[in-house]
Design a protein around this motif. Structure first.
Motif, short mmCIF file in Angstrom:
data_model
loop_
_atom_site.label_atom_id
_atom_site.label_comp_id
_atom_site.label_asym_id
_atom_site.label_seq_id
_atom_site.Cartn_x
_atom_site.Cartn_y
_atom_site.Cartn_z
N SER A 195 0.81 -1.15 0.06
CA SER A 195 0.05 0.03 -0.11
C SER A 195 0.86 1.15 0.05
O SER A 195 0.34 2.37 -0.62
CB SER A 195 -0.95 0.00 1.21
OG SER A 195 -0.23 -0.01 2.35
N ALA A 196 2.04 1.13 0.82
CA ALA A 196 3.02 2.52 0.77
C ALA A 196 3.54 2.89 -0.32
O ALA A 196 3.63 3.70 -1.09
CB ALA A 196 3.84 2.19 1.74
N ASN A 197 4.11 1.63 -1.20
CA ASN A 197 4.58 1.97 -2.34
C ASN A 197 3.60 2.30 -3.58
O ASN A 197 3.76 3.07 -4.50
CB ASN A 197 5.56 0.63 -3.05
CG ASN A 197 6.61 0.38 -2.16
OD1 ASN A 197 7.24 0.93 -1.45
ND2 ASN A 197 6.97 -0.86 -1.96
N ASP A 198 2.39 1.75 -3.44
CA ASP A 198 1.38 2.13 -4.34
C ASP A 198 1.02 3.72 -4.09
O ASP A 198 0.73 4.29 -5.21
CB ASP A 198 -0.05 1.28 -4.00
CG ASP A 198 0.40 -0.46 -4.66
OD1 ASP A 198 1.10 -0.52 -5.35
OD2 ASP A 198 -0.48 -1.02 -4.21
N SER A 199 1.09 3.98 -3.11
CA SER A 199 0.44 5.48 -2.54
C SER A 199 1.56 6.40 -3.31
O SER A 199 1.35 7.48 -3.90
CB SER A 199 0.43 5.64 -1.25
OG SER A 199 -0.73 5.04 -0.95
N VAL A 200 2.87 6.00 -2.96
CA VAL A 200 3.95 6.69 -3.36
C VAL A 200 3.93 6.95 -4.98
O VAL A 200 4.03 7.89 -5.76
CB VAL A 200 5.11 6.29 -3.12
CG1 VAL A 200 6.41 7.20 -3.76
CG2 VAL A 200 5.34 6.64 -1.37
N THR A 201 3.64 5.47 -5.61
CA THR A 201 4.04 5.60 -7.04
C THR A 201 2.72 6.37 -7.81
O THR A 201 2.84 7.21 -8.76
CB THR A 201 3.62 3.97 -7.46
OG1 THR A 201 4.82 3.44 -6.72
CG2 THR A 201 3.79 3.99 -9.02
N THR A 202 1.52 6.35 -7.10
CA THR A 202 0.21 6.99 -7.58
C THR A 202 0.40 8.71 -7.64
O THR A 202 0.33 9.21 -8.49
CB THR A 202 -0.89 6.65 -6.64
OG1 THR A 202 -1.10 5.12 -6.93
CG2 THR A 202 -2.05 7.36 -7.20
N ILE A 203 0.90 9.06 -6.27
CA ILE A 203 1.52 10.62 -6.42
C ILE A 203 2.43 11.02 -7.37
O ILE A 203 2.37 11.92 -8.15
CB ILE A 203 1.70 10.81 -4.94
CG1 ILE A 203 0.90 10.71 -3.73
CG2 ILE A 203 2.38 12.16 -4.92
CD1 ILE A 203 1.10 10.68 -2.27
N ILE A 204 3.31 10.02 -7.54
CA ILE A 204 4.37 10.81 -8.71
C ILE A 204 3.96 10.42 -9.84
O ILE A 204 4.01 11.42 -10.95
CB ILE A 204 5.74 9.65 -8.53
CG1 ILE A 204 6.36 9.66 -7.28
CG2 ILE A 204 6.64 9.67 -9.49
CD1 ILE A 204 7.51 8.74 -6.78
#
Length: 351
Positions: free
Chosen positions: A26-35
């Motif tokens: 979930s953390a990596n998904d959120s960061v990737t989405t924001i980027i």
């Protein structure tokens, strides 16, 4: 920017999880989405105008500058190229799979290039002529050097697009590079300065055009070729160029000829017979009209209102609303009128 968001998300997800093999949580998904959203919005912000408004402006400007035969050839070539690309793409997809679109792109590009070349070189399309119009003018070096150039264009003759062949600018540059002792150097510098001023004054309506097909020909030939290619008139003070262009059916505007045409038919010393129609505003002046309707102010003619007089023109004054003739009766009264004019210098005012 909206289109850029899904593109940015797709790109960042593929790079992060497909190439860099970042663990999916979930953390990596959120960061990737924001980027992805951030990159997509930024890319869309800068790429949007380039792909829409600016691209349309560039295409429209290019098409306006190109002659009609080339546009016809380009459109025909593009149509044939797309048709060939569709057929070959359908056949090649059986053997190449997903990369068949590359073949279609190559064939389409070749079709457009061939069509553009045919539009430029084919005799039947080259024979097509564009009706000359005052909305486009080709300026030659003699006109740019002339000190009246800018004033003539400001007076209304430069209401459309001003075209200057690159050969003309090169000719002016050659003159400007001459030794200071050569009188032609100042003329070259003045021509370049005039071109710079026209660029600042007319903006996008001032265009320098190139014609690679006639690059080795004399400058005058390139000027005539540009006028024929763009359906423009030629602005020049070179009488030889004007004669050659007129012989070829190209309209020419020569300020010298225009000045002669605008000169008033009446001059000092001419005699004419007019009827004194009304009193003037000053002294003993009388007012009449020449056969062409020009107002005539006659000295010492107040007592001749309603009568016809033979008068001799002393001066013709040109104004923004036309011309006014100042005259005096002929015969014995001429001497008296000239003496009275010297005694009353303020009477030659407009009535």
């Amino acid at each position: 920017m909206i289109v850029g968001v899904p593109v940015g998300l797709w790109l960042t997800y593929n790079v992060a999880f497909g190439i860099l093999l970042v663990p999916e949580n979930s953390a990596n998904d959120s960061v990737t989405t924001i980027i992805g959203v951030f990159l997509g919005v930024i890319a869309g912000y800068f790429a949007g105008p380039l792909c829409t408004v600016r691209l349309a402006q560039r295409l429209s400007t290019t098409l306006v500058q190109r002659p009609l035969p080339e546009i016809i050839g380009g459109v025909a070539g593009a149509g044939i190229g797309v048709l060939a690309a569709t057929i070959l793409g359908g056949i090649s997809i059986i053997f190449m799979g997903d990369i068949a679109w590359v073949v279609g792109l190559i064939v389409g590009s070749v079709g457009i290039s061939v069509g553009w070349y045919v539009g430029t070189q084919h005799p039947s399309l080259r024979a097509m002529s564009i009706a000359p119009t005052s909305s486009r003018s080709v300026l030659d070096s003699s006109f740019l050097i002339d000190p009246r150039c800018h004033a003539v264009l400001d007076a209304g003759l430069g209401s459309g697009v001003l075209l200057i062949p690159s050969a003309v600018m090169e000719e002016l540059q050659v003159l400007a590079d001459l030794p200071p002792t050569d009188p032609r150097q100042e003329r070259g510098k003045h021509g370049l300065e005039t071109a710079y001023q026209l660029r600042a004054a007319f903006g996008s309506r001032f265009q320098i055009v190139e014609d690679p097909a006639h690059a080795r020909e004399p400058v005058d030939n390139q000027v005539i070729s540009a006028a024929r290619q763009y359906g423009a008139i030629i602005m020049t003070v070179d009488s030889n160029l004007a004669t050659i262009a007129a012989t070829g059916g190209i309209p020419v505007c020569n300020p010298n000829s225009l000045l002669r045409a605008c000169q008033h038919p009446w001059s000092t010393g001419d005699e004419l017979r007019i009827k004194i129609e009304s009193p003037g505003r000053h002294g003993a002046q009388g007012i009449g009209h020449a056969p062409d309707g020009t107002t005539v102010v006659v000295d010492d003619a107040l007592s001749s209102v309603g009568k016809e007089l033979n008068v001799r023109i002393r001066r013709v004054q040109t104004t923004q609303s036309g011309a006014v003739i100042f005259a005096a009766p002929t015969g014995d009264q001429t001497a008296r009128s000239l003496r009275s004019r010297r005694q009353r210098p303020n009477q030659d005012r407009l009535t």
